[in-house]
Design a protein around this motif. Structure first.
Motif, PDB file in Angstrom:
ATOM      1  N   UNK A  49      -0.153   4.877  -1.733  1.00 14.67           N
ATOM      2  CA  UNK A  49       0.696   5.986  -1.295  1.00 14.67           C
ATOM      3  C   UNK A  49       2.017   5.872  -2.030  1.00 14.67           C
ATOM      4  N   UNK A  50       2.280   6.810  -2.940  1.00 13.56           N
ATOM      5  CA  UNK A  50       3.526   6.715  -3.704  1.00 13.56           C
ATOM      6  C   UNK A  50       4.650   7.425  -2.951  1.00 13.56           C
ATOM      7  N   UNK A  78       0.950  -2.659  11.277  1.00 18.58           N
ATOM      8  CA  UNK A  78       1.231  -2.295   9.882  1.00 18.58           C
ATOM      9  C   UNK A  78       1.121  -0.781   9.807  1.00 18.58           C
ATOM     10  N   UNK A  79       2.212  -0.149   9.368  1.00 18.55           N
ATOM     11  CA  UNK A  79       2.317   1.321   9.437  1.00 18.55           C
ATOM     12  C   UNK A  79       2.761   1.882   8.094  1.00 18.55           C
ATOM     13  N   UNK A  80       1.935   1.720   7.079  1.00 13.62           N
ATOM     14  CA  UNK A  80       2.314   2.245   5.764  1.00 13.62           C
ATOM     15  C   UNK A  80       2.368   3.766   5.777  1.00 13.62           C
ATOM     16  N   UNK A  81       3.190   4.318   4.886  1.00 15.39           N
ATOM     17  CA  UNK A  81       3.316   5.767   4.759  1.00 15.39           C
ATOM     18  C   UNK A  81       1.971   6.366   4.343  1.00 15.39           C
ATOM     19  N   UNK A  82       1.396   7.173   5.209  1.00 17.36           N
ATOM     20  CA  UNK A  82       0.174   7.912   4.888  1.00 17.36           C
ATOM     21  C   UNK A  82      -0.894   7.040   4.233  1.00 17.36           C
ATOM     22  N   UNK A  83      -1.004   5.819   4.710  1.00 17.90           N
ATOM     23  CA  UNK A  83      -2.026   4.908   4.164  1.00 17.90           C
ATOM     24  C   UNK A  83      -2.578   3.989   5.244  1.00 17.90           C
ATOM     25  N   UNK A  84      -3.892   3.804   5.190  1.00 19.72           N
ATOM     26  CA  UNK A  84      -4.551   2.830   6.072  1.00 19.72           C
ATOM     27  C   UNK A  84      -5.097   1.670   5.248  1.00 19.72           C
ATOM     28  N   UNK A  85      -4.707   1.621   3.973  1.00 15.47           N
ATOM     29  CA  UNK A  85      -5.259   0.639   3.037  1.00 15.47           C
ATOM     30  C   UNK A  85      -5.154  -0.795   3.537  1.00 15.47           C
ATOM     31  N   UNK A  86      -4.027  -1.159   4.123  1.00 15.04           N
ATOM     32  CA  UNK A  86      -3.839  -2.531   4.613  1.00 15.04           C
ATOM     33  C   UNK A  86      -4.914  -2.881   5.635  1.00 15.04           C
ATOM     34  N   UNK A  87      -5.275  -1.893   6.448  1.00 17.48           N
ATOM     35  CA  UNK A  87      -6.244  -2.157   7.516  1.00 17.48           C
ATOM     36  C   UNK A  87      -7.672  -2.242   6.989  1.00 17.48           C
ATOM     37  N   UNK A 108       0.838  -1.202   0.000  1.00 15.22           N
ATOM     38  CA  UNK A 108       0.000   0.000   0.000  1.00 15.22           C
ATOM     39  C   UNK A 108       0.878   1.259   0.000  1.00 15.22           C
ATOM     40  N   UNK A 109       2.123   1.129   0.544  1.00 13.28           N
ATOM     41  CA  UNK A 109       3.083   2.228   0.359  1.00 13.28           C
ATOM     42  C   UNK A 109       4.333   1.631  -0.270  1.00 13.28           C
ATOM     43  N   UNK A 110       5.484   1.702   0.372  1.00 14.45           N
ATOM     44  CA  UNK A 110       6.717   1.288  -0.305  1.00 14.45           C
ATOM     45  C   UNK A 110       7.265  -0.056   0.135  1.00 14.45           C
ATOM     46  N   UNK A 111       6.418  -0.899   0.755  1.00 15.57           N
ATOM     47  CA  UNK A 111       6.842  -2.264   1.035  1.00 15.57           C
ATOM     48  C   UNK A 111       6.679  -3.111  -0.212  1.00 15.57           C
ATOM     49  N   UNK A 112       7.381  -4.266  -0.247  1.00 15.85           N
ATOM     50  CA  UNK A 112       7.287  -5.107  -1.453  1.00 15.85           C
ATOM     51  C   UNK A 112       6.290  -6.245  -1.288  1.00 15.85           C
ATOM     52  N   UNK A 113       5.784  -6.477  -0.081  1.00 13.94           N
ATOM     53  CA  UNK A 113       4.887  -7.610   0.153  1.00 13.94           C
ATOM     54  C   UNK A 113       3.424  -7.169   0.241  1.00 13.94           C
ATOM     55  N   UNK A 114       2.537  -8.105  -0.079  1.00  9.14           N
ATOM     56  CA  UNK A 114       1.111  -7.869   0.154  1.00  9.14           C
ATOM     57  C   UNK A 114       0.863  -7.968   1.665  1.00  9.14           C
ATOM     58  N   UNK A 115      -0.318  -7.624   2.101  1.00  7.48           N
ATOM     59  CA  UNK A 115      -0.626  -7.660   3.532  1.00  7.48           C
ATOM     60  C   UNK A 115      -0.452  -9.075   4.091  1.00  7.48           C
ATOM     61  N   UNK A 116      -1.047 -10.062   3.430  1.00  3.25           N
ATOM     62  CA  UNK A 116      -0.953 -11.434   3.945  1.00  3.25           C
ATOM     63  C   UNK A 116       0.477 -11.957   3.872  1.00  3.25           C
ATOM     64  N   UNK A 117       1.201 -11.607   2.808  1.00  4.72           N
ATOM     65  CA  UNK A 117       2.616 -12.025   2.723  1.00  4.72           C
ATOM     66  C   UNK A 117       3.418 -11.440   3.886  1.00  4.72           C
ATOM     67  N   UNK A 118       3.148 -10.178   4.203  1.00  8.81           N
ATOM     68  CA  UNK A 118       3.864  -9.549   5.329  1.00  8.81           C
ATOM     69  C   UNK A 118       3.566 -10.294   6.631  1.00  8.81           C
ATOM     70  N   UNK A 119       2.304 -10.617   6.872  1.00  8.11           N
ATOM     71  CA  UNK A 119       1.943 -11.266   8.135  1.00  8.11           C
ATOM     72  C   UNK A 119       2.604 -12.643   8.248  1.00  8.11           C
ATOM     73  N   UNK A 120       2.619 -13.393   7.143  1.00  8.33           N
ATOM     74  CA  UNK A 120       3.284 -14.705   7.176  1.00  8.33           C
ATOM     75  C   UNK A 120       4.789 -14.553   7.366  1.00  8.33           C
ATOM     76  N   UNK A 121       5.369 -13.595   6.677  1.00 14.12           N
ATOM     77  CA  UNK A 121       6.813 -13.359   6.786  1.00 14.12           C
ATOM     78  C   UNK A 121       7.187 -12.982   8.227  1.00 14.12           C
TER      79      UNK A 121
END
Ligand code: AMP
Ligand code: MN
Ligand code: MN
Ligand code: MN
Length: 280
Positions: free
Chosen positions: A134-135, A41-50, A17-30
């Protein structure tokens, strides 16, 4: 002990949703694979993951705390304020995030225009085609590396898009106070992110901490990868004097950055009250 070791609580991480390379579920598993049980989950200026998590019912590998990382401006620097455990539907924060995202898009195009003038033909089109909610400059650095205009992201920042470099566009972020108000208005905790990464002197850091506390800030990150142990001790004393709490997180973005793994950082100093005591 100020030694990096697996922590079960990690309150700073990014997704696509910001500058991470993983999807939400990939991040949680990782994160779970690295021993993390609770993650913000604290994306830059984004709550999209939530919003994504709120609309699905799958069992999650980690307990998830809502959060975001807001860019602000202070002492001519871009200072990051993490918001934790907030109501993602509160209208004030929803509007704040939308404004930040619109400004991010506009600013990144300004960067791209300058880069085109420096001969990077097509970079404006590439920025227009980005799909993240969030770009960020990370995306721009990735484009520059892929197109062969920079050897790696670090050099892209150093030569072109970092502070004091050729194509840098001075930011017009909100103040620390505005970010803290938006976070607290949504019932969240406001946390000063990675204080050692701003190239500020001790004197400037002390001033920032005082101003942050006066603005209603509640905690400061005192444990993250490569935080200087001496700085952590010094900051902890300052934070205690200002009745601030402590937070911790890896600021994970990407499995390819081998030195930043979810949960891998030193223990939070024992003398400070953990920010999560009120929500865990
Ligand atoms: P922005 O939010 O658009 O200002 O982009 C800031 C992001 O760029 C930060 O959150 C980092 O993830 C990334 N970043 C900043 N400095 C560097 C650097 N020197 N090398 C690689 N990534 C960086
Ligand atoms: Mn980032
Ligand atoms: Mn940050
Ligand atoms: Mn971050």
């Amino acid at each position: 002990m100020l030694v990096a070791r697996p922590q079960t609580i990690d309150l700073h991480a990014h997704t696509r949703y910001s500058d991470g390379s993983l999807s939400v579920m990939e991040l949680l598993h990782h994160a779970r694979e690295h021993g993390v049980e609770t993650i913000a989950i604290t994306d830059h200026d984004s709550l999209g993951a939530h919003y994504e998590l709120a609309s699905q019912s799958e069992d999650l590998p980690c307990h998830v705390i809502t959060g975001l990382e807001i860019s602000t401006q202070y002492l001519n620097r871009e200072i990051h304020i993490v918001g934790l455990n907030l109501n993602i539907h509160e209208p004030g924060i929803v509007q704040f995030v939308a404004q930040q995202q619109a400004y991010r898009q506009q600013r990144l195009l300004e960067f791209a225009n300058r880069l085109e003038q420096l001969g990077m033909e097509g970079v404006v089109g590439e920025v227009e085609a980005l799909s993240a909610e969030s770009v960020t400059r990370t995306h721009l650095a990735q484009i520059m590396v892929r197109r062969g205009w920079a050897k790696d992201a670090n050099r892209a920042f150093k030569q072109y898009i970092g502070r004091k470099s050729k194509a840098y566009v001075k930011a017009k972020w909100p103040t620390i106070e505005q970010a803290v108000s938006a976070i607290r208005g949504a019932g969240g905790k406001a946390v000063l992110a990675h204080p050692g990464r701003y190239q500020l002197s001790r004197k400037q850091l002390a001033l920032m901490l005082e101003d942050f506390a006066a603005a209603g800030g509640q905690a400061v990150e005192l444990a993250y990868p490569n935080m200087d142990p001496q700085l952590a001790r010094w900051m902890t004393e300052k934070a205690l004097n200002l009745a601030l709490q402590g937070s911790q997180g890896a600021d994970f973005h990407n499995p390819e950055w081998r030195w930043v793994k979810p949960g891998f950082f030193a223990d939070l100093p024992k003398s400070i009250v953990p920010v999560w005591q009120d929500f865990l």
